[in-house]
Motif scaffolding. Structure first.
Motif, mmCIF file in Angstrom:
data_model
loop_
_atom_site.group_PDB
_atom_site.id
_atom_site.type_symbol
_atom_site.label_atom_id
_atom_site.label_comp_id
_atom_site.label_asym_id
_atom_site.label_seq_id
_atom_site.Cartn_x
_atom_site.Cartn_y
_atom_site.Cartn_z
ATOM 1 N N THR A 8 -87.039 36.089 -34.869
ATOM 2 C CA THR A 8 -86.785 36.464 -36.261
ATOM 3 C C THR A 8 -86.620 37.972 -36.443
ATOM 4 O O THR A 8 -86.344 38.433 -37.547
ATOM 5 C CB THR A 8 -87.936 35.977 -37.156
ATOM 6 N N LEU A 9 -86.804 38.745 -35.356
ATOM 7 C CA LEU A 9 -86.632 40.203 -35.395
ATOM 8 C C LEU A 9 -85.419 40.590 -34.565
ATOM 9 O O LEU A 9 -85.003 39.839 -33.683
ATOM 10 C CB LEU A 9 -87.888 40.891 -34.855
ATOM 11 N N PRO A 10 -84.835 41.788 -34.829
ATOM 12 C CA PRO A 10 -83.684 42.226 -34.033
ATOM 13 C C PRO A 10 -83.989 42.192 -32.535
ATOM 14 O O PRO A 10 -85.101 42.485 -32.108
ATOM 15 C CB PRO A 10 -83.445 43.659 -34.516
ATOM 16 N N GLN A 11 -82.981 41.848 -31.747
ATOM 17 C CA GLN A 11 -83.150 41.677 -30.301
ATOM 18 C C GLN A 11 -82.691 42.890 -29.501
ATOM 19 O O GLN A 11 -82.572 42.817 -28.281
ATOM 20 C CB GLN A 11 -82.403 40.421 -29.841
ATOM 21 N N THR A 58 -88.122 40.946 -45.266
ATOM 22 C CA THR A 58 -88.601 39.748 -44.570
ATOM 23 C C THR A 58 -88.949 40.062 -43.126
ATOM 24 O O THR A 58 -90.008 39.649 -42.622
ATOM 25 C CB THR A 58 -87.529 38.634 -44.623
ATOM 26 N N GLU A 59 -88.072 40.800 -42.425
ATOM 27 C CA GLU A 59 -88.325 41.158 -41.025
ATOM 28 C C GLU A 59 -89.555 42.036 -40.895
ATOM 29 O O GLU A 59 -90.308 41.917 -39.927
ATOM 30 C CB GLU A 59 -87.101 41.856 -40.431
ATOM 31 N N LYS A 60 -89.790 42.908 -41.876
ATOM 32 C CA LYS A 60 -90.991 43.752 -41.863
ATOM 33 C C LYS A 60 -92.244 42.871 -41.867
ATOM 34 O O LYS A 60 -93.197 43.131 -41.139
ATOM 35 C CB LYS A 60 -90.996 44.693 -43.061
ATOM 36 N N GLY A 61 -92.233 41.811 -42.657
ATOM 37 C CA GLY A 61 -93.361 40.878 -42.683
ATOM 38 C C GLY A 61 -93.559 40.184 -41.346
ATOM 39 O O GLY A 61 -94.690 40.032 -40.875
ATOM 40 N N THR A 65 -96.924 40.515 -38.851
ATOM 41 C CA THR A 65 -97.617 39.341 -38.311
ATOM 42 C C THR A 65 -97.642 39.376 -36.790
ATOM 43 O O THR A 65 -98.677 39.117 -36.168
ATOM 44 C CB THR A 65 -96.942 38.044 -38.797
ATOM 45 N N PHE A 66 -96.502 39.715 -36.181
ATOM 46 C CA PHE A 66 -96.429 39.793 -34.724
ATOM 47 C C PHE A 66 -97.409 40.832 -34.192
ATOM 48 O O PHE A 66 -98.162 40.567 -33.256
ATOM 49 C CB PHE A 66 -94.998 40.143 -34.284
#
Length: 113
Positions: A8-11, A58-61, A65-66
């Protein structure tokens, strides 16, 4: 066993702000006269990495969490699809700042041997 970087995050890291320093594995000893002596001290060492990502709200969230849960506040290593599957670990907490409509996140990481 390391956790995986979330899908869900940039690769990939942003080119702007990415810096990888080759490991320092040499021991140098200054002499009273003449050139310094040097020898290999380690056969492998961690590789310091500084990197940046631009994230949506959304990605910041997902990142929070990660970092807080999956890597236990950065204490556990994780695989990142950087050059194949690097095993990385956080050196310190990511720095998050607002950049226009996105979040700019700076990382200090180390690539494990």
């Amino acid at each position: 066993m390391p956790q995986n970087w979330p899908d869900t995050l940039p690769q990939g890291w942003m080119i702007d702000g990415y810096q990888e320093t080759l490991p320092d594995v040499v021991q140098r000893t200054e002499m009273d006269a003449g050139p310094a002596k040097s020898r290999r001290r380690f056969t492998c060492q961690v590789t310091p990495i500084k990197a940046r990502l631009l994230l949506t709200d959304t990605e910041k969230g997902y990142l929070e969490t990660f970092f807080n849960t999956t890597t236990a506040g950065g204490s556990l290593s994780f695989t990142y699809p950087h050059d194949g599957s690097d095993v990385l670990r956080f050196v310190k907490s990511p720095t998050i700042s607002k950049s226009g409509l996105h979040w700019s996140v700076d990382f200090e990481l180390e690539k494990l041997p």
